[in-house]
Design a protein around this motif. Structure first.
Motif, PDB file in Angstrom:
ATOM      1  N   LEU A 296       0.833  -1.199   0.000  1.00  0.00           N
ATOM      2  CA  LEU A 296       0.000   0.000   0.000  1.00  0.00           C
ATOM      3  C   LEU A 296       0.866   1.246   0.000  1.00  0.00           C
TER       4      LEU A 296
ATOM      5  N   PHE B  24       2.349   4.727   1.191  1.00  0.00           N
ATOM      6  CA  PHE B  24       2.503   5.153   2.591  1.00  0.00           C
ATOM      7  C   PHE B  24       3.360   6.409   2.699  1.00  0.00           C
TER       8      PHE B  24
ATOM      9  N   ILE C  65      -1.627   5.911   4.900  1.00  0.00           N
ATOM     10  CA  ILE C  65      -1.964   4.805   4.010  1.00  0.00           C
ATOM     11  C   ILE C  65      -2.816   5.292   2.847  1.00  0.00           C
ATOM     12  N   ASN C  66      -2.421   4.867   1.659  1.00  0.00           N
ATOM     13  CA  ASN C  66      -3.034   5.219   0.373  1.00  0.00           C
ATOM     14  C   ASN C  66      -2.661   6.610  -0.109  1.00  0.00           C
TER      15      ASN C  66
ATOM     16  N   THR D 136      -6.691  -2.092   2.673  1.00  0.00           N
ATOM     17  CA  THR D 136      -6.640  -0.824   1.939  1.00  0.00           C
ATOM     18  C   THR D 136      -7.888   0.017   2.161  1.00  0.00           C
TER      19      THR D 136
ATOM     20  N   SER E  50      -7.465   3.245   4.898  1.00  0.00           N
ATOM     21  CA  SER E  50      -7.257   4.376   3.998  1.00  0.00           C
ATOM     22  C   SER E  50      -7.308   5.705   4.749  1.00  0.00           C
TER      23      SER E  50
ATOM     24  N   LEU F 105      -2.778   0.944  11.921  1.00  0.00           N
ATOM     25  CA  LEU F 105      -2.482  -0.312  11.238  1.00  0.00           C
ATOM     26  C   LEU F 105      -1.975  -1.362  12.221  1.00  0.00           C
TER      27      LEU F 105
END
Length: 251
Positions: A176, A178, A183-184, A215, A219, A226
């Motif tokens: 993903l 980062f 994230i995303n 994901t 997001s 996480l």
């Protein structure tokens, strides 16, 4: 046995699929041209289940923050060069910046660096276009990623050279973007995207959340969220390898 561009961390077998006249056929029509956008998207097959937190903690040895440090082109084979169209791969050297989660049964010590074979370019005659896989990062210099890593032991396939032990990703859902710890945010499908707004409440938890794609759940969130998600996840009984069933023998 030739792995078209040898995707390792994303765990994919490539077929050209996407724009203009490029389709899943092995030989595009003679009058086909590379897309004017300069980007061709393809599809791949997952090596292992890779979407949910449960799948990450089942199949991964580590979940890490990683950064690509350098890349080298992998030349097209002689048949493709003679035909005037084909694929050029990339080998990317990755630095492991931080381990976010470790399996209690990790098969090997966590790496400090590792090499991954990544999608590179498609070419036709003297032109070439950047190639990326659908719904996953291309993995480019200048960006940072979260990756679920699995240690593949040395394997043999009759009539082919031995495949050395190496680090791989699980599949489309296990790498993903980062950038800036979000994230995303960052490179995805060969393009750069800004930080998305979180799609789920910060305090979301429970069975539903660990079964949903990481994901989607994570997001717009960061490292702490996480790690908390992975600590909630429950390892399942592993399935057999999804990809490359012909490579079955551990040497």
């Amino acid at each position: 046995m030739r792995h078209t561009t040898g995707i390792a961390v994303s765990g994919a077998v490539l077929t050209v699929l996407g724009l203009a006249a490029w389709t899943a056929r092995a030989e595009p029509p003679a009058d086909s041209a590379l897309p004017k956008s300069g980007l061709v998207l393809g599809h791949g097959m997952d090596r292992y289940p890779s979407g949910s937190a449960n799948e990450w903690v089942t199949y991964a040895d580590y979940v890490a923050v990683v950064t690509p440090m350098s890349e080298t082109e992998i030349a097209a084979d002689a048949t493709e060069v003679e035909r005037g169209e084909g694929m050029i791969g990339r080998q990317v050297t990755m630095r492991v910046d931080k381990i976010l989660w470790s399996s209690p049964q990790a098969a090997a010590p966590a790496p400090q660096t590792f090499n991954r074979d990544s999608s590179g370019w498609v070419f036709k005659d003297a032109e070439r276009a950047k190639f990326a896989l659908h719904e996953r990062p291309r993995v480019e210099l200048g960006h940072t990623y979260v990756a679920a890593l699995h240690w593949e032991p040395e394997r043999c396939s009759e009539g082919d050279p031995t495949e050395p032990a190496h680090w791989v990703g699980l599949g489309a859902g296990s790498a993903l973007p980062f950038d800036s710890g979000v994230i995303n945010k960052g490179e995805y499908e060969g393009s750069v995207q800004e930080a998305p707004a979180p799609t789920m409440p910060a305090d979301t938890q429970g069975i539903e959340i660990i079964d949903l794609p990481v994901t989607e759940v994570m997001s717009g969130k960061g490292e702490t969220e996480l790690v908390n998600l992975l600590e909630q996840a429950v390892p399942q009984t592993p399935l057999q390898r999804v990809m490359r069933p012909q490579v079955t023998t551990v040497c």
